[in-house]
Design a protein around this motif. Structure first.
Motif, PDB file in Angstrom:
ATOM      1  N   LEU A 173       0.825  -1.206   0.000  1.00  0.00           N
ATOM      2  CA  LEU A 173       0.000   0.000   0.000  1.00  0.00           C
ATOM      3  C   LEU A 173       0.858   1.256   0.000  1.00  0.00           C
ATOM      4  CD1 LEU A 173      -2.958  -0.715   2.471  1.00  0.00           C
ATOM      5  CD2 LEU A 173      -3.160   0.156   0.140  1.00  0.00           C
ATOM      6  N   ALA A 174       1.890   1.270   0.830  1.00  0.00           N
ATOM      7  CA  ALA A 174       2.753   2.447   0.909  1.00  0.00           C
ATOM      8  C   ALA A 174       3.416   2.739  -0.431  1.00  0.00           C
ATOM      9  CB  ALA A 174       3.812   2.251   1.994  1.00  0.00           C
ATOM     10  N   VAL A 175       3.929   1.701  -1.065  1.00  0.00           N
ATOM     11  CA  VAL A 175       4.563   1.867  -2.375  1.00  0.00           C
ATOM     12  C   VAL A 175       3.525   2.304  -3.408  1.00  0.00           C
ATOM     13  CG1 VAL A 175       5.767   0.670  -4.252  1.00  0.00           C
ATOM     14  CG2 VAL A 175       6.394   0.204  -1.875  1.00  0.00           C
ATOM     15  N   SER A 176       2.325   1.756  -3.333  1.00  0.00           N
ATOM     16  CA  SER A 176       1.269   2.125  -4.279  1.00  0.00           C
ATOM     17  C   SER A 176       0.898   3.595  -4.153  1.00  0.00           C
ATOM     18  CB  SER A 176       0.025   1.260  -4.048  1.00  0.00           C
ATOM     19  OG  SER A 176       0.298  -0.093  -4.319  1.00  0.00           O
ATOM     20  N   ILE A 177       0.785   4.086  -2.921  1.00  0.00           N
ATOM     21  CA  ILE A 177       0.480   5.507  -2.713  1.00  0.00           C
ATOM     22  C   ILE A 177       1.571   6.367  -3.335  1.00  0.00           C
ATOM     23  CG2 ILE A 177       0.199   7.323  -0.978  1.00  0.00           C
ATOM     24  CD1 ILE A 177      -0.873   5.067   0.901  1.00  0.00           C
ATOM     25  N   TYR A 178       2.820   6.004  -3.049  1.00  0.00           N
ATOM     26  CA  TYR A 178       3.949   6.767  -3.572  1.00  0.00           C
ATOM     27  C   TYR A 178       3.955   6.777  -5.107  1.00  0.00           C
ATOM     28  CZ  TYR A 178       8.775   7.889  -4.780  1.00  0.00           C
ATOM     29  OH  TYR A 178       9.901   8.438  -5.346  1.00  0.00           O
ATOM     30  N   THR A 179       3.805   5.611  -5.722  1.00  0.00           N
ATOM     31  CA  THR A 179       3.868   5.534  -7.184  1.00  0.00           C
ATOM     32  C   THR A 179       2.683   6.240  -7.836  1.00  0.00           C
ATOM     33  OG1 THR A 179       2.828   3.332  -7.074  1.00  0.00           O
ATOM     34  CG2 THR A 179       5.229   3.404  -7.218  1.00  0.00           C
ATOM     35  N   GLY A 221       0.815  11.030 -10.848  1.00  0.00           N
ATOM     36  CA  GLY A 221      -0.229  12.039 -10.939  1.00  0.00           C
ATOM     37  C   GLY A 221      -1.634  11.495 -10.807  1.00  0.00           C
ATOM     38  N   ASN A 222      -1.774  10.255 -10.353  1.00  0.00           N
ATOM     39  CA  ASN A 222      -3.101   9.663 -10.136  1.00  0.00           C
ATOM     40  C   ASN A 222      -3.547   9.949  -8.701  1.00  0.00           C
ATOM     41  OD1 ASN A 222      -3.112   8.559 -12.749  1.00  0.00           O
ATOM     42  ND2 ASN A 222      -2.022   6.731 -12.042  1.00  0.00           N
ATOM     43  N   PHE A 223      -3.921  11.205  -8.443  1.00  0.00           N
ATOM     44  CA  PHE A 223      -4.206  11.634  -7.080  1.00  0.00           C
ATOM     45  C   PHE A 223      -5.441  10.957  -6.489  1.00  0.00           C
ATOM     46  CE2 PHE A 223      -1.991  15.780  -8.365  1.00  0.00           C
ATOM     47  CZ  PHE A 223      -0.757  15.255  -8.002  1.00  0.00           C
ATOM     48  N   GLY A 224      -6.433  10.694  -7.317  1.00  0.00           N
ATOM     49  CA  GLY A 224      -7.635  10.028  -6.819  1.00  0.00           C
ATOM     50  C   GLY A 224      -7.332   8.650  -6.275  1.00  0.00           C
ATOM     51  N   ASN A 225      -6.584   7.863  -7.032  1.00  0.00           N
ATOM     52  CA  ASN A 225      -6.199   6.523  -6.577  1.00  0.00           C
ATOM     53  C   ASN A 225      -5.317   6.602  -5.327  1.00  0.00           C
ATOM     54  OD1 ASN A 225      -7.565   5.566  -8.789  1.00  0.00           O
ATOM     55  ND2 ASN A 225      -5.737   5.052  -9.977  1.00  0.00           N
ATOM     56  N   ALA A 226      -4.394   7.574  -5.329  1.00  0.00           N
ATOM     57  CA  ALA A 226      -3.516   7.735  -4.161  1.00  0.00           C
ATOM     58  C   ALA A 226      -4.334   8.034  -2.909  1.00  0.00           C
ATOM     59  CB  ALA A 226      -2.509   8.858  -4.418  1.00  0.00           C
TER      60      ALA A 226
END
Length: 551
Positions: A506-512, A517-522
């Motif tokens: 999850l942490a890596v996914s938020i960062y990537t 620039g996928n702020f909604g997914n982040a």
């Protein structure tokens, strides 16, 4: 004689020591070796270190790290100390709830705070647009030094707050009352009585904040832009060196470890020099204020609390907003972001986080129980070494640990790079101290006479350990394990180096997602992580029966 040599405790000590030597000491020595020996000739060389200190582009990161860390630490104390004092001294409406909110803001990963503040004060942030449109300014956002300091200060002051709340709980208020009877003003009582009495706690919490901030990778990477710190430089140089000469990346990591080891030793020296016990014969009691002072106190406490929890509120709120192209929020409520992360792609990141975290916690609990028991009840030279090595995770920055594990286990005979195993090992090493600390504290409170009584009734030492000591230790062990679990969920600095497509967290996914620039997914990923952390905190309170965290 042989019975004594090959009992459960000696075998456990040998196994734990071997594990520590294999997965902590060996990788660190490998980093040092790659930094000081030429990879091709094997000759001793200091060229990598000379190269680092010859170019301002590189060595300025040390100064940057210290500037960020010193300023953030000072501000964290300036915020955390008065907040703790007001909640202990003044009757604030909802004080218990406020303490929980402050703790929640602490257990969330710093890089979530960085991402949230980008949403608010980035170039296209809500507050930035409001300021520029209202006052016709060209404010370009809080990137660089100011942004890093803002995020790390707001993420660190709760640590100071938690420590000082505990110290004030043990403060004898009769000393403060005596000073008041002698004519001391509130300010004089604070500066001449209270602060000197809790100075060991202030120093301890400040040094822990210092070490945590200086090793942080996610915040300066997301919000620093051109302002680079040591963890960011290590990460960038390591990526550029993969497949080539890794000596320079190893040399930078070695320099950073030397810095953090020095800070750790300083912390130990200061804690021993200034530590003393305090018994509260008359504990400080919260008293109601009236008039303007009461209103101002509530405003200050509520404002600090709101600013501290704001990043979590932002990511949860924006996770329910529709986006255009992933970056621009339309303002309409939608479940699109959750649909994207839960249904339009596989759930590997979420499943991996919980699965690897669970594996790590099981290992941490088992090893943590044995380490705490061995170092408290079976003190000898080997167990003293284990006790010292168990403190190393406080010293090793996550980025350095990640690189060390890659160097050590990316080739035969042990090739585990890119696997779940190496991720779990990193989690265990990084987060075991929380459980060891809580386990050691509780085993120290259990009288040895309990074991002696069980043995005198015919129970073996091993049976006494499993049937009596472990159940008595379990509440404290599980409490520490939950804190380990919470920090595992947000582990980024080691994960970003060690993960593969099959082990993304999850942490890596938020960062990537932020980088892409996928702020909604982040935001959706961040909300999942935040809610999990909050639920874990509630479990902590349930298991311990507390309404606050004592570190």
């Amino acid at each position: 004689m042989n019975k004594n040599k090959f009992n459960l405790w000696n075998i456990s000590s040998v196994i734990i020591l071997l594990l520590m030597l294999t997965f902590i000491i060996y990788p660190l020595f490998l980093i040092l070796g790659k930094g000081i020996f030429n990879s091709e000739t094997g000759a001793f060389t200091l060229s990598h270190f000379i190269h680092f200190f010859e170019r301002k582009f590189y060595y300025i990161t040390i100064l940057n790290s210290f500037k960020v860390t010193i300023v953030s630490t000072i501000l964290a104390v300036i915020i955390g100390l008065p907040l703790a004092y007001m909640l202990r001294k003044i009757k604030i409406f909802g004080s218990k709830f406020i303490q929980i909110i402050v703790i929640v803001s602490y257990i969330s990963p710093p890089f979530i705070g960085a991402y949230a503040w980008i949403q608010l004060l980035g170039r296209s942030g809500v507050i930035t647009k409001f300021i520029n449109d209202t006052f016709q300014l060209n404010f370009d956002g809080i990137y660089g030094f100011a942004g890093i300091v803002l995020v790390l200060t707001l993420q660190s002051f709760p640590l100071v707050f938690i420590y000082i709340m505990g110290a004030l709980k043990n403060l004898d208020n009769s000393l403060v009352e005596a000073a008041e009877s002698l004519g001391y003003s509130n300010f004089q009582r604070m500066t001449k009585i209270i602060i000197p009495l809790i100075m060991p706690t202030i120093l301890a919490s400040s040094l822990l904040v210092f070490m945590r901030v200086i090793a942080d990778f996610g915040t300066p990477m997301l919000i620093g832009e051109g302002y680079r710190t040591m963890p960011v430089l290590i990460y960038q140089q390591f990526l550029s060196e993969v497949g080539g000469d890794a000596g320079f990346a190893a040399a930078i990591a070695t320099i950073f470890v030397i810095i953090t080891v020095t800070l750790f030793l300083l912390q130990r020296i200061l804690s021993r020099q200034y530590s003393y016990s305090m018994s509260a014969l008359k504990p400080m009691q919260a008293e109601p204020l009236s008039g303007t002072k009461n209103i101002l106190s509530h405003i200050v406490v509520y404002f600090i609390t709101f600013i501290g929890i704001l990043p979590q509120l932002v990511v949860i709120f924006t996770s329910f907003l529709e986006t255009s192209g992933g970056q621009v929020y339309t303002g309409r409520l939608s479940l699109e972001n959750y649909k994207n992360i839960l249904f339009d792609r596989d759930l590997n990141a979420i499943i991996n986080t919980y699965k690897m975290g669970l594996y790590a916690i099981i290992i941490i609990i088992v090893i943590g129980i044995f380490i705490s028991y061995l170092t408290v009840r079976k003190r000898n030279l080997m167990n003293s070494v284990i006790d010292t090595l168990s403190m190393f995770p406080f010293v090793i920055p996550g980025s350095v640990l990640g690189i060390a594990l890659v160097f050590a286990f990316s080739d035969e005979p042990i090739f585990i790079t890119g696997t779940i195993l190496i991720m779990v090992i990193a989690f265990v090493i990084r987060r075991m101290p929380y459980t060891i600390r809580s386990s050691t504290a509780i085993i120290s409170q259990i009288s040895p006479s309990i074991e002696e009584a069980a043995i005198s009734l015919g129970a073996s030492e091993t049976k006494t350990f499993y049937r009596i000591i472990v159940p008595m230790m379990l509440p404290g062990v599980l409490a520490g394990a939950i804190m380990s679990w919470v920090t595992i969920l947000g582990e980024l600095s080691a994960s970003i180096i060690l993960y593969s497509t099959e082990t993304q967290t999850l942490a890596v996914s938020i960062y990537t997602e932020v980088i892409r620039g996928n702020f909604g997914n982040a935001s959706a990923y961040s909300a999942v992580l935040t809610v999990t952390s909050i639920l874990s905190l509630l479990i902590f309170f349930k298991l311990t029966g507390k309404k606050e965290v004592d570190l």
